[in-house]
Design an enzyme around this catalytic site. Structure first.
Site, short mmCIF file in Angstrom:
data_model
loop_
_atom_site.label_atom_id
_atom_site.label_comp_id
_atom_site.label_asym_id
_atom_site.label_seq_id
_atom_site.Cartn_x
_atom_site.Cartn_y
_atom_site.Cartn_z
N GLY A 46 17.68 39.74 5.08
CA GLY A 46 18.39 40.89 5.64
C GLY A 46 19.84 40.97 5.21
O GLY A 46 20.73 41.13 6.05
N GLY A 52 23.99 39.31 7.60
CA GLY A 52 23.42 38.80 6.35
C GLY A 52 24.34 39.03 5.17
O GLY A 52 24.54 38.15 4.34
N SER A 178 19.26 36.46 19.91
CA SER A 178 20.19 37.34 20.61
C SER A 178 20.33 36.81 22.02
O SER A 178 19.45 36.07 22.50
CB SER A 178 19.64 38.77 20.65
N TYR A 191 12.76 44.88 22.09
CA TYR A 191 13.71 43.98 21.45
C TYR A 191 13.72 42.61 22.13
O TYR A 191 13.58 41.58 21.47
CB TYR A 191 15.12 44.58 21.46
#
Length: 331
Positions: A46, A52, A178, A191
């Site tokens: 990514g 990234g 996260s 998510y």
């Protein structure tokens, strides 16, 4: 089973799970950001934007051999990064990997290992997406896409690099989770579900890789002003367009805002995440914390991390799995 004696207790003393979590996290966060990563081969997924992209350039400037991967080549972001590497003589290689594509994952990792002359030292599983809405509104297309990217993509990448790491007897896998991998915000779609799954899969992997000398270090960022919210708006707007009234009618105000998130007001420095990972790379193998929250603001996941570590050690610490559990939590 190979020896696990490579892992030694922090501060030379046996401590409880909660204290160990705090000690290892403090060690990681107090470790200066290294000025050199020379000799390290680092594969990052990514890399077209966000964390990234920052990691790829920063680690290459620190002397690492970096494999910056992204999907849908050719694309302007890849051309820009390639031009930067050539202009500044950076050991940075662009490889096409869509983490949802088995063939690209296998071929991309093989190409990185060919160029590096062996196994990766570090895999950073950074690629990820978000699609916001109430759970009921998340159709199977959205659900499959986000799980395929955020969970199965990380699984594919880990499976691809692990044979080489195991053969060498060392390595580090860094999943980017996260704080929403431990706490939940309503209307964020799946998510949290994907990041919870990533956290569980990564912790299990950490235990299973102890005999092979390979560390897993989960990063838990808070909100940062990267392009993740721009991409989330695209996916969320597409979902809203095809969503059926039978599901959206229960959440009119939430649905009206889908695809209109404004993350531009976030002010935290996105370099916090590359810096935290660089500091973890620099730590001796076996002393790296299982989880590292990263954000200058509130970190609501910390007490959850502490209690789950204590529960794992208390539940399985004296079982046949005990050596693996204690090694990861450094008890």
């Amino acid at each position: 089973m190979p020896s696990i004696n490579r892992r030694t207790l922090l501060a030379g003393a046996a401590v409880t799970g909660v204290a160990v979590v705090g000690a290892r996290a403090a060690l990681a966060q107090s470790t200066p950001v290294p000025t050199s990563l020379a000799g390290k081969s680092i594969l990052i997924t990514g890399c077209s934007s966000g964390f990234g992209r920052l990691m790829a350039e920063d680690y290459a400037r620190k002397g690492a051999k970096v494999f910056a991967t992204m999907r849908n080549l050719p694309r302007p972001e890849a051309a820009e990064l390639r031009a930067l590497a050539e202009a500044d003589d950076l050991d940075l290689h662009i490889i096409e990997i869509d983490v949802t594509d088995d063939v690209q994952v296998t071929a991309g990792v093989a190409e990185a290992e060919r160029i590096a002359g062996g196994a990766m030292d570090v895999l950073v599983n950074n690629a990820g997406i978000g699609i916001s809405s109430p759970v009921e509104v998340q159709d199977m297309e959205a659900t499959q896409l986000i799980f395929d990217t955020n969970v199965f993509g990380c699984h594919r990448m880990a499976r691809a690099v692990l044979p080489g790491m195991r053969e060498r007897g060392s390595g580090l896998i860094v999943p980017i989770s996260s704080q929403l991998g431990r706490v939940i915000v309503p209307n964020a779609g799946h998510y949290s579900a994907t990041k919870f799954a990533l956290e569980a899969m990564s912790e299990q992997l950490a235990y299973e890789l102890v005999p092979h000398g390979i560390d897993v270090a989960i990063i838990e960022p808070g909100g940062y002003p990267t392009e993740v919210w721009v991409n989330r708006n695209i996916y969320s707007a597409q979902l809203k367009e095809r969503a059926e009234d039978i599901h959206t009618s229960g959440y009119p105000q939430v649905v009206a805002r889908m695809g209109e998130e404004d993350g531009s007001t976030r002010s935290a420095d996105p370099m916090d995440v590359p810096n935290a990972i660089a500091a973890i790379i620099a730590l001796p193998p076996g002393t790296r914390p299982l989880r590292t929250p990263v954000h200058p603001g509130p970190k609501p996941q910390i007490p959850i991390n502490e209690v789950t570590a204590k529960v794992q050690v208390g539940w399985l610490g004296e079982s046949g799995y005990g050596p693996w559990i204690k090694a990861v939590h450094n008890v």
